[in-house]
Design a protein around this motif. Structure first.
Motif, PDB file in Angstrom:
ATOM      1  N   PRO A 121     -22.658  25.020 -49.040  1.00  0.00           N
ATOM      2  CA  PRO A 121     -23.601  24.033 -49.587  1.00  0.00           C
ATOM      3  C   PRO A 121     -24.377  23.335 -48.469  1.00  0.00           C
ATOM      4  O   PRO A 121     -23.862  23.112 -47.384  1.00  0.00           O
ATOM      5  N   THR A 122     -25.626  23.003 -48.744  1.00  0.00           N
ATOM      6  CA  THR A 122     -26.464  22.298 -47.785  1.00  0.00           C
ATOM      7  C   THR A 122     -27.078  21.066 -48.443  1.00  0.00           C
ATOM      8  O   THR A 122     -27.116  20.965 -49.670  1.00  0.00           O
ATOM      9  N   VAL A 123     -27.560  20.161 -47.614  1.00  0.00           N
ATOM     10  CA  VAL A 123     -28.184  18.926 -48.069  1.00  0.00           C
ATOM     11  C   VAL A 123     -29.462  18.726 -47.276  1.00  0.00           C
ATOM     12  O   VAL A 123     -29.509  18.994 -46.076  1.00  0.00           O
ATOM     13  N   GLU A 124     -30.515  18.278 -47.923  1.00  0.00           N
ATOM     14  CA  GLU A 124     -31.750  17.944 -47.237  1.00  0.00           C
ATOM     15  C   GLU A 124     -31.879  16.428 -47.194  1.00  0.00           C
ATOM     16  O   GLU A 124     -31.604  15.755 -48.185  1.00  0.00           O
ATOM     17  N   LEU A 125     -32.289  15.908 -46.048  1.00  0.00           N
ATOM     18  CA  LEU A 125     -32.458  14.466 -45.872  1.00  0.00           C
ATOM     19  C   LEU A 125     -33.906  14.161 -45.535  1.00  0.00           C
ATOM     20  O   LEU A 125     -34.574  14.943 -44.859  1.00  0.00           O
ATOM     21  N   THR A 126     -34.358  13.002 -45.973  1.00  0.00           N
ATOM     22  CA  THR A 126     -35.661  12.494 -45.584  1.00  0.00           C
ATOM     23  C   THR A 126     -35.423  11.192 -44.840  1.00  0.00           C
ATOM     24  O   THR A 126     -34.840  10.263 -45.388  1.00  0.00           O
ATOM     25  N   LEU A 127     -35.835  11.159 -43.567  1.00  0.00           N
ATOM     26  CA  LEU A 127     -35.601   9.982 -42.733  1.00  0.00           C
ATOM     27  C   LEU A 127     -36.897   9.547 -42.066  1.00  0.00           C
ATOM     28  O   LEU A 127     -37.730  10.375 -41.712  1.00  0.00           O
ATOM     29  N   ASN A 128     -37.038   8.245 -41.878  1.00  0.00           N
ATOM     30  CA  ASN A 128     -38.150   7.740 -41.086  1.00  0.00           C
ATOM     31  C   ASN A 128     -37.729   7.723 -39.618  1.00  0.00           C
ATOM     32  O   ASN A 128     -36.611   8.111 -39.282  1.00  0.00           O
ATOM     33  N   GLY A 129     -38.611   7.274 -38.750  1.00  0.00           N
ATOM     34  CA  GLY A 129     -38.318   7.252 -37.323  1.00  0.00           C
ATOM     35  C   GLY A 129     -37.072   6.449 -36.977  1.00  0.00           C
ATOM     36  O   GLY A 129     -36.270   6.873 -36.151  1.00  0.00           O
ATOM     37  N   GLY A 130     -36.908   5.311 -37.624  1.00  0.00           N
ATOM     38  CA  GLY A 130     -35.733   4.477 -37.365  1.00  0.00           C
ATOM     39  C   GLY A 130     -34.444   5.179 -37.742  1.00  0.00           C
ATOM     40  O   GLY A 130     -33.454   5.117 -37.004  1.00  0.00           O
ATOM     41  N   GLY A 131     -34.451   5.846 -38.882  1.00  0.00           N
ATOM     42  CA  GLY A 131     -33.268   6.585 -39.318  1.00  0.00           C
ATOM     43  C   GLY A 131     -32.946   7.735 -38.384  1.00  0.00           C
ATOM     44  O   GLY A 131     -31.773   8.000 -38.078  1.00  0.00           O
ATOM     45  N   LEU A 132     -33.979   8.429 -37.923  1.00  0.00           N
ATOM     46  CA  LEU A 132     -33.772   9.523 -36.977  1.00  0.00           C
ATOM     47  C   LEU A 132     -33.164   9.012 -35.673  1.00  0.00           C
ATOM     48  O   LEU A 132     -32.251   9.625 -35.115  1.00  0.00           O
ATOM     49  N   ARG A 133     -33.669   7.873 -35.205  1.00  0.00           N
ATOM     50  CA  ARG A 133     -33.154   7.316 -33.947  1.00  0.00           C
ATOM     51  C   ARG A 133     -31.696   6.875 -34.092  1.00  0.00           C
ATOM     52  O   ARG A 133     -30.887   7.076 -33.175  1.00  0.00           O
ATOM     53  N   LEU A 134     -31.352   6.291 -35.229  1.00  0.00           N
ATOM     54  CA  LEU A 134     -29.953   5.898 -35.462  1.00  0.00           C
ATOM     55  C   LEU A 134     -29.035   7.119 -35.502  1.00  0.00           C
ATOM     56  O   LEU A 134     -27.946   7.109 -34.919  1.00  0.00           O
ATOM     57  N   LEU A 135     -29.476   8.158 -36.180  1.00  0.00           N
ATOM     58  CA  LEU A 135     -28.684   9.376 -36.258  1.00  0.00           C
ATOM     59  C   LEU A 135     -28.552  10.029 -34.884  1.00  0.00           C
ATOM     60  O   LEU A 135     -27.468  10.490 -34.497  1.00  0.00           O
ATOM     61  N   LEU A 136     -29.637  10.045 -34.114  1.00  0.00           N
ATOM     62  CA  LEU A 136     -29.585  10.580 -32.754  1.00  0.00           C
ATOM     63  C   LEU A 136     -28.605   9.781 -31.896  1.00  0.00           C
ATOM     64  O   LEU A 136     -27.814  10.359 -31.142  1.00  0.00           O
ATOM     65  N   ASP A 137     -28.633   8.463 -32.011  1.00  0.00           N
ATOM     66  CA  ASP A 137     -27.701   7.626 -31.250  1.00  0.00           C
ATOM     67  C   ASP A 137     -26.248   7.961 -31.602  1.00  0.00           C
ATOM     68  O   ASP A 137     -25.389   8.039 -30.727  1.00  0.00           O
ATOM     69  N   ALA A 138     -25.967   8.181 -32.883  1.00  0.00           N
ATOM     70  CA  ALA A 138     -24.608   8.499 -33.316  1.00  0.00           C
ATOM     71  C   ALA A 138     -24.166   9.858 -32.778  1.00  0.00           C
ATOM     72  O   ALA A 138     -23.039  10.010 -32.287  1.00  0.00           O
ATOM     73  N   VAL A 139     -25.049  10.842 -32.848  1.00  0.00           N
ATOM     74  CA  VAL A 139     -24.716  12.176 -32.350  1.00  0.00           C
ATOM     75  C   VAL A 139     -24.522  12.132 -30.834  1.00  0.00           C
ATOM     76  O   VAL A 139     -23.575  12.725 -30.295  1.00  0.00           O
ATOM     77  N   THR A 140     -25.397  11.437 -30.132  1.00  0.00           N
ATOM     78  CA  THR A 140     -25.293  11.321 -28.672  1.00  0.00           C
ATOM     79  C   THR A 140     -23.990  10.627 -28.284  1.00  0.00           C
ATOM     80  O   THR A 140     -23.294  11.067 -27.360  1.00  0.00           O
ATOM     81  N   CYS A 141     -23.641   9.579 -29.000  1.00  0.00           N
ATOM     82  CA  CYS A 141     -22.391   8.856 -28.737  1.00  0.00           C
ATOM     83  C   CYS A 141     -21.194   9.784 -28.925  1.00  0.00           C
ATOM     84  O   CYS A 141     -20.269   9.798 -28.108  1.00  0.00           O
ATOM     85  N   ARG A 142     -21.210  10.562 -29.980  1.00  0.00           N
ATOM     86  CA  ARG A 142     -20.116  11.508 -30.267  1.00  0.00           C
ATOM     87  C   ARG A 142     -19.998  12.541 -29.148  1.00  0.00           C
ATOM     88  O   ARG A 142     -18.891  12.882 -28.717  1.00  0.00           O
ATOM     89  N   LEU A 143     -21.127  13.032 -28.668  1.00  0.00           N
ATOM     90  CA  LEU A 143     -21.101  14.009 -27.575  1.00  0.00           C
ATOM     91  C   LEU A 143     -20.605  13.380 -26.270  1.00  0.00           C
ATOM     92  O   LEU A 143     -19.840  13.999 -25.527  1.00  0.00           O
ATOM     93  N   GLU A 144     -21.044  12.153 -25.994  1.00  0.00           N
ATOM     94  CA  GLU A 144     -20.631  11.484 -24.760  1.00  0.00           C
ATOM     95  C   GLU A 144     -19.140  11.193 -24.751  1.00  0.00           C
ATOM     96  O   GLU A 144     -18.515  11.173 -23.695  1.00  0.00           O
ATOM     97  N   ARG A 145     -18.564  10.989 -25.925  1.00  0.00           N
ATOM     98  CA  ARG A 145     -17.140  10.679 -26.035  1.00  0.00           C
ATOM     99  C   ARG A 145     -16.326  11.903 -26.463  1.00  0.00           C
ATOM    100  O   ARG A 145     -15.233  11.768 -26.975  1.00  0.00           O
ATOM    101  N   TRP A 146     -16.893  13.089 -26.259  1.00  0.00           N
ATOM    102  CA  TRP A 146     -16.245  14.329 -26.683  1.00  0.00           C
ATOM    103  C   TRP A 146     -14.850  14.416 -26.057  1.00  0.00           C
ATOM    104  O   TRP A 146     -14.686  14.377 -24.846  1.00  0.00           O
ATOM    105  N   SER A 147     -13.835  14.534 -26.899  1.00  0.00           N
ATOM    106  CA  SER A 147     -12.456  14.577 -26.416  1.00  0.00           C
ATOM    107  C   SER A 147     -11.881  15.987 -26.483  1.00  0.00           C
ATOM    108  O   SER A 147     -10.683  16.173 -26.275  1.00  0.00           O
ATOM    109  N   GLY A 148     -12.708  16.937 -26.765  1.00  0.00           N
ATOM    110  CA  GLY A 148     -12.228  18.311 -26.860  1.00  0.00           C
ATOM    111  C   GLY A 148     -12.084  18.717 -28.318  1.00  0.00           C
ATOM    112  O   GLY A 148     -12.482  18.004 -29.225  1.00  0.00           O
TER     113      GLY A 148
END
Length: 72
Positions: free
Chosen positions: A14-41
């Motif tokens: 199953p897949t989901v489509e999202l519609t985000l404005n610039g602010g939403g994209l930036r928040l999601l990018l921050d969350a993904v970047t944070c997850r990658l920076e704290r990658w524990s394996g």
């Protein structure tokens, strides 16, 4: 990241489509970047998926930014 051209994507999943404005994209990018920076394996495939998602989100932000400056 539902990319139908991705050879690793399972078309029955199953897949989901999202519609985000610039602010939403930036928040999601921050969350993904944070997850990658704290990658524990763990599953290396998840890390690759996060890196792909980060790249996609950066591209989307550039697209929105370019679109906003083009409308001024």
């Amino acid at each position: 990241m539902a990319d139908p051209n991705d050879p690793g994507m399972d078309p029955s999943e199953p897949t989901v489509e999202l519609t985000l404005n610039g602010g939403g994209l930036r928040l999601l990018l921050d969350a993904v970047t944070c997850r990658l920076e704290r990658w524990s394996g763990g599953d290396p495939g998840e890390q690759v998926d996060l890196q792909r998602m980060q790249t996609l989100l950066k591209a989307a932000i550039l697209e929105i930014t370019f679109g906003e400056t083009g409308q001024r």
